[in-house]
Design a protein around this motif. Sequence first.
Motif, short mmCIF file in Angstrom:
data_model
loop_
_atom_site.label_atom_id
_atom_site.label_comp_id
_atom_site.label_asym_id
_atom_site.label_seq_id
_atom_site.Cartn_x
_atom_site.Cartn_y
_atom_site.Cartn_z
N UNK A 76 5.74 -17.43 -73.01
CA UNK A 76 4.79 -18.62 -73.02
C UNK A 76 4.18 -17.85 -74.56
N UNK A 77 4.76 -17.23 -75.64
CA UNK A 77 4.03 -16.36 -76.40
C UNK A 77 5.16 -15.22 -77.11
N UNK A 78 4.96 -15.08 -78.36
CA UNK A 78 5.38 -13.71 -78.51
C UNK A 78 6.03 -12.77 -77.77
N UNK A 79 4.69 -12.31 -77.80
CA UNK A 79 4.54 -11.20 -77.10
C UNK A 79 5.34 -10.96 -75.74
N UNK A 80 5.10 -12.17 -74.97
CA UNK A 80 6.14 -11.87 -73.88
C UNK A 80 7.44 -12.42 -73.86
N UNK A 81 8.22 -12.57 -74.95
CA UNK A 81 9.44 -12.99 -75.60
C UNK A 81 9.95 -11.15 -75.23
N UNK A 82 8.76 -10.35 -76.73
CA UNK A 82 9.40 -9.29 -76.94
C UNK A 82 9.15 -8.36 -74.93
N UNK A 83 8.23 -8.39 -74.26
CA UNK A 83 7.56 -8.29 -73.27
C UNK A 83 7.13 -8.68 -71.95
N UNK A 84 8.90 -9.72 -71.64
CA UNK A 84 8.13 -10.77 -70.48
C UNK A 84 7.66 -10.29 -69.08
N UNK A 85 7.14 -11.02 -68.51
CA UNK A 85 6.16 -10.97 -67.01
C UNK A 85 7.27 -10.73 -66.36
N UNK A 86 7.36 -10.83 -64.82
CA UNK A 86 8.48 -10.95 -64.21
C UNK A 86 7.91 -10.39 -62.71
#
Length: 133
Positions: A76-86
Amino acid sequence: MARKKLFTADYEVHASIKMLYPYIQTASGLAEWFADDVKINNQSKVFTFYWDNEEHKARLIAHRTNHFARFEFLPENGADEKDPSYFELRLEFNELTQSVFLKVIDYSDFDDMKELDDLWHGLVEALRKTVGG
């Protein structure tokens, strides 16, 4: 920015692994206990989870029949791209007690671990009611 945390918990469920697996891996199964509704786009294989009229999109990134399913939320944002929730739902069988456990692994930026524990407890209760276990 909130740092993501790993939450894990084990819940005993009185049902067979074969019976439980569709509830952790299919849109229709997950819709019965995990979210208000779940849709899957068969072309993109993206699952859309609906909670409180909000949609959250995730992709099933790994699964093994009758063992586990891991869903990764689309960034949903840049931080999520590097460290996605799962989240991962894993079915485990204890030979000694002949019990089936649902192991929940939730990696997200959810702040309140007690609230998250309560949330999963409620979800698993709904699953138990659904499967009669």
